[in-house]
Motif scaffolding. Structure first.
Motif, PDB file in Angstrom:
ATOM      1  N   ILE A  15       0.830  -1.203   0.000  1.00 39.38           N
ATOM      2  CA  ILE A  15       0.000   0.000   0.000  1.00 39.38           C
ATOM      3  C   ILE A  15       0.868   1.257   0.000  1.00 39.38           C
ATOM      4  CG2 ILE A  15      -1.682   1.328   1.346  1.00 39.38           C
ATOM      5  CD1 ILE A  15      -2.760  -1.438   2.346  1.00 39.38           C
ATOM      6  N   GLN A  16       1.885   1.286   0.840  1.00 43.34           N
ATOM      7  CA  GLN A  16       2.751   2.462   0.909  1.00 43.34           C
ATOM      8  C   GLN A  16       3.551   2.642  -0.376  1.00 43.34           C
ATOM      9  OE1 GLN A  16       4.962   1.943   4.538  1.00 43.34           O
ATOM     10  NE2 GLN A  16       3.182   2.315   5.816  1.00 43.34           N
ATOM     11  N   ALA A  17       4.057   1.557  -0.942  1.00 42.48           N
ATOM     12  CA  ALA A  17       4.803   1.651  -2.200  1.00 42.48           C
ATOM     13  C   ALA A  17       3.886   2.093  -3.338  1.00 42.48           C
ATOM     14  CB  ALA A  17       5.464   0.307  -2.525  1.00 42.48           C
ATOM     15  N   GLU A  18       2.662   1.572  -3.371  1.00 40.34           N
ATOM     16  CA  GLU A  18       1.711   1.990  -4.403  1.00 40.34           C
ATOM     17  C   GLU A  18       1.457   3.490  -4.302  1.00 40.34           C
ATOM     18  OE1 GLU A  18      -2.916   1.272  -5.790  1.00 40.34           O
ATOM     19  OE2 GLU A  18      -2.352   1.043  -3.693  1.00 40.34           O
ATOM     20  N   ASN A  19       1.202   3.991  -3.096  1.00 40.85           N
ATOM     21  CA  ASN A  19       0.960   5.426  -2.913  1.00 40.85           C
ATOM     22  C   ASN A  19       2.154   6.243  -3.389  1.00 40.85           C
ATOM     23  OD1 ASN A  19      -1.562   5.001  -1.793  1.00 40.85           O
ATOM     24  ND2 ASN A  19      -0.813   5.023   0.303  1.00 40.85           N
ATOM     25  N   LEU A  20       3.343   5.817  -3.035  1.00 37.47           N
ATOM     26  CA  LEU A  20       4.569   6.518  -3.413  1.00 37.47           C
ATOM     27  C   LEU A  20       4.738   6.545  -4.936  1.00 37.47           C
ATOM     28  CD1 LEU A  20       7.243   7.789  -2.321  1.00 37.47           C
ATOM     29  CD2 LEU A  20       8.213   5.501  -2.456  1.00 37.47           C
ATOM     30  N   LEU A  21       4.553   5.389  -5.568  1.00 37.65           N
ATOM     31  CA  LEU A  21       4.749   5.303  -7.018  1.00 37.65           C
ATOM     32  C   LEU A  21       3.680   6.084  -7.779  1.00 37.65           C
ATOM     33  CD1 LEU A  21       5.813   1.558  -7.226  1.00 37.65           C
ATOM     34  CD2 LEU A  21       7.270   3.571  -7.515  1.00 37.65           C
ATOM     35  N   LYS A  22       2.436   6.020  -7.324  1.00 33.34           N
ATOM     36  CA  LYS A  22       1.374   6.790  -7.995  1.00 33.34           C
ATOM     37  C   LYS A  22       1.607   8.287  -7.831  1.00 33.34           C
ATOM     38  CE  LYS A  22      -2.364   3.494  -8.398  1.00 33.34           C
ATOM     39  NZ  LYS A  22      -3.753   3.146  -8.058  1.00 33.34           N
ATOM     40  N   ALA A  23       2.045   8.698  -6.629  1.00 35.63           N
ATOM     41  CA  ALA A  23       2.335  10.123  -6.402  1.00 35.63           C
ATOM     42  C   ALA A  23       3.459  10.607  -7.312  1.00 35.63           C
ATOM     43  CB  ALA A  23       2.695  10.358  -4.936  1.00 35.63           C
ATOM     44  N   ALA A  24       4.383   9.710  -7.662  1.00 31.81           N
ATOM     45  CA  ALA A  24       5.481  10.051  -8.561  1.00 31.81           C
ATOM     46  C   ALA A  24       5.067   9.979 -10.030  1.00 31.81           C
ATOM     47  CB  ALA A  24       6.676   9.129  -8.308  1.00 31.81           C
ATOM     48  N   GLY A  25       3.834   9.559 -10.278  1.00 26.16           N
ATOM     49  CA  GLY A  25       3.305   9.567 -11.646  1.00 26.16           C
ATOM     50  C   GLY A  25       3.438   8.281 -12.430  1.00 26.16           C
ATOM     51  N   TRP A  26       3.878   7.200 -11.808  1.00 28.02           N
ATOM     52  CA  TRP A  26       4.007   5.948 -12.540  1.00 28.02           C
ATOM     53  C   TRP A  26       2.687   5.197 -12.595  1.00 28.02           C
ATOM     54  CZ3 TRP A  26       8.893   6.488  -9.706  1.00 28.02           C
ATOM     55  CH2 TRP A  26       9.962   6.742 -10.577  1.00 28.02           C
ATOM     56  N   PRO A  27       2.383   4.626 -13.759  1.00 29.98           N
ATOM     57  CA  PRO A  27       1.138   3.869 -13.911  1.00 29.98           C
ATOM     58  C   PRO A  27       1.290   2.452 -13.340  1.00 29.98           C
ATOM     59  CG  PRO A  27       2.326   3.882 -15.982  1.00 29.98           C
ATOM     60  CD  PRO A  27       3.128   4.720 -15.008  1.00 29.98           C
ATOM     61  N   VAL A  28       1.047   2.308 -12.057  1.00 26.97           N
ATOM     62  CA  VAL A  28       1.178   1.015 -11.396  1.00 26.97           C
ATOM     63  C   VAL A  28      -0.204   0.496 -11.018  1.00 26.97           C
ATOM     64  CG1 VAL A  28       3.491   1.532 -10.532  1.00 26.97           C
ATOM     65  CG2 VAL A  28       1.504   2.056  -9.104  1.00 26.97           C
ATOM     66  N   GLN A  29      -0.271  -0.803 -10.791  1.00 28.69           N
ATOM     67  CA  GLN A  29      -1.546  -1.428 -10.450  1.00 28.69           C
ATOM     68  C   GLN A  29      -1.294  -2.560  -9.463  1.00 28.69           C
ATOM     69  OE1 GLN A  29      -3.490  -3.212 -13.823  1.00 28.69           O
ATOM     70  NE2 GLN A  29      -5.425  -3.418 -12.742  1.00 28.69           N
ATOM     71  N   VAL A  30      -2.075  -2.581  -8.377  1.00 35.26           N
ATOM     72  CA  VAL A  30      -1.980  -3.672  -7.411  1.00 35.26           C
ATOM     73  C   VAL A  30      -2.809  -4.831  -7.930  1.00 35.26           C
ATOM     74  CG1 VAL A  30      -2.517  -4.402  -5.067  1.00 35.26           C
ATOM     75  CG2 VAL A  30      -1.571  -2.134  -5.470  1.00 35.26           C
ATOM     76  N   MET A  31      -2.221  -6.021  -7.890  1.00 34.78           N
ATOM     77  CA  MET A  31      -2.874  -7.213  -8.419  1.00 34.78           C
ATOM     78  C   MET A  31      -2.552  -8.402  -7.526  1.00 34.78           C
ATOM     79  SD  MET A  31      -2.112  -6.693 -12.455  1.00 34.78           S
ATOM     80  CE  MET A  31      -3.741  -7.154 -12.978  1.00 34.78           C
ATOM     81  N   GLY A  32      -3.231  -9.505  -7.791  1.00 35.79           N
ATOM     82  CA  GLY A  32      -2.887 -10.754  -7.127  1.00 35.79           C
ATOM     83  C   GLY A  32      -1.703 -11.372  -7.844  1.00 35.79           C
ATOM     84  N   PRO A  33      -0.759 -11.942  -7.097  1.00 36.52           N
ATOM     85  CA  PRO A  33       0.416 -12.522  -7.752  1.00 36.52           C
ATOM     86  C   PRO A  33       0.075 -13.839  -8.452  1.00 36.52           C
ATOM     87  CG  PRO A  33       0.488 -12.973  -5.419  1.00 36.52           C
ATOM     88  CD  PRO A  33      -0.706 -12.083  -5.644  1.00 36.52           C
ATOM     89  N   PRO A  34       0.750 -14.117  -9.564  1.00 38.60           N
ATOM     90  CA  PRO A  34       0.593 -15.442 -10.157  1.00 38.60           C
ATOM     91  C   PRO A  34       1.156 -16.481  -9.182  1.00 38.60           C
ATOM     92  CG  PRO A  34       2.183 -14.118 -11.392  1.00 38.60           C
ATOM     93  CD  PRO A  34       1.660 -13.267 -10.293  1.00 38.60           C
TER      94      PRO A  34
END
Length: 165
Positions: A15-34
């Motif tokens: 959650i914290q990494a997602e917030n950080l990366l989105k705030a920096a403008g990267w198009p990231v998405q949280v998903m279930g791992p294979p």
């Protein structure tokens, strides 16, 4: 676009990494791992592989070093969809991880919140049930547990599915 997965030890780091990366403008998405890379928690962050070095530098500088970074190299490494949609005719339910949110389709009113086992689930339900998607506060603004996070994902998916195309 080639993608990669960031694998973390626990959900809080995701959650914290997602917030950080989105705030920096990267198009990231949280998903279930294979299944092939399930380690740590039950979530991964999918990211554009071309940004691997820049993303790694930002995460390390912020203290969020992933357990590993895995390039998506084939069809076996496809992420698991976190969402399950069930259409009950007059109602639509979205499940994300262990949390479910259901609306009356005609009014877009939230009629039920269920799932999870976190202490904030009853509070989240009390604050959301009876409100339309437009009136309801963001679950993420109210809850601070894995259940609140999963409910936010379900809420966002519900809004996406109910938006005019």
């Amino acid at each position: 676009m080639d993608r990669g997965f960031l694998v973390f030890e626990n959900t809080s780091e995701v959650i914290q990494a997602e917030n950080l990366l989105k705030a920096a403008g990267w198009p990231v998405q949280v998903m279930g791992p294979p299944p092939e890379i399930q380690r740590g928690c039950d979530l991964v962050i999918a990211f554009p592989l071309i940004e691997r070095l820049n993303i790694s530098r930002l995460l390390e500088a912020s203290g969020f070093t992933p357990l590993e970074t895995v390039p998506v190299t084939g069809p076996l490494l496809q992420p698991v969809d976190l969402f399950q949609t069930t259409d009950y005719g007059d109602w639509l339910m979205i499940r994300a991880a262990n949390m479910k949110i259901c609306i009356a389709k005609a009014t877009r009113t939230i009629v039920n919140i269920s799932g999870g086992g976190c202490p904030d689930v009853p509070y989240l339900a009390a604050m959301l049930v009876g409100k339309t998607l437009e009136e309801a506060p963001s679950p993420r603004a109210l809850g601070h547990t894995l259940c609140g996070y999963a409910l936010q994902l379900a809420y966002e998916e519900l809004v996406r599915q109910c938006s005019p195309s």
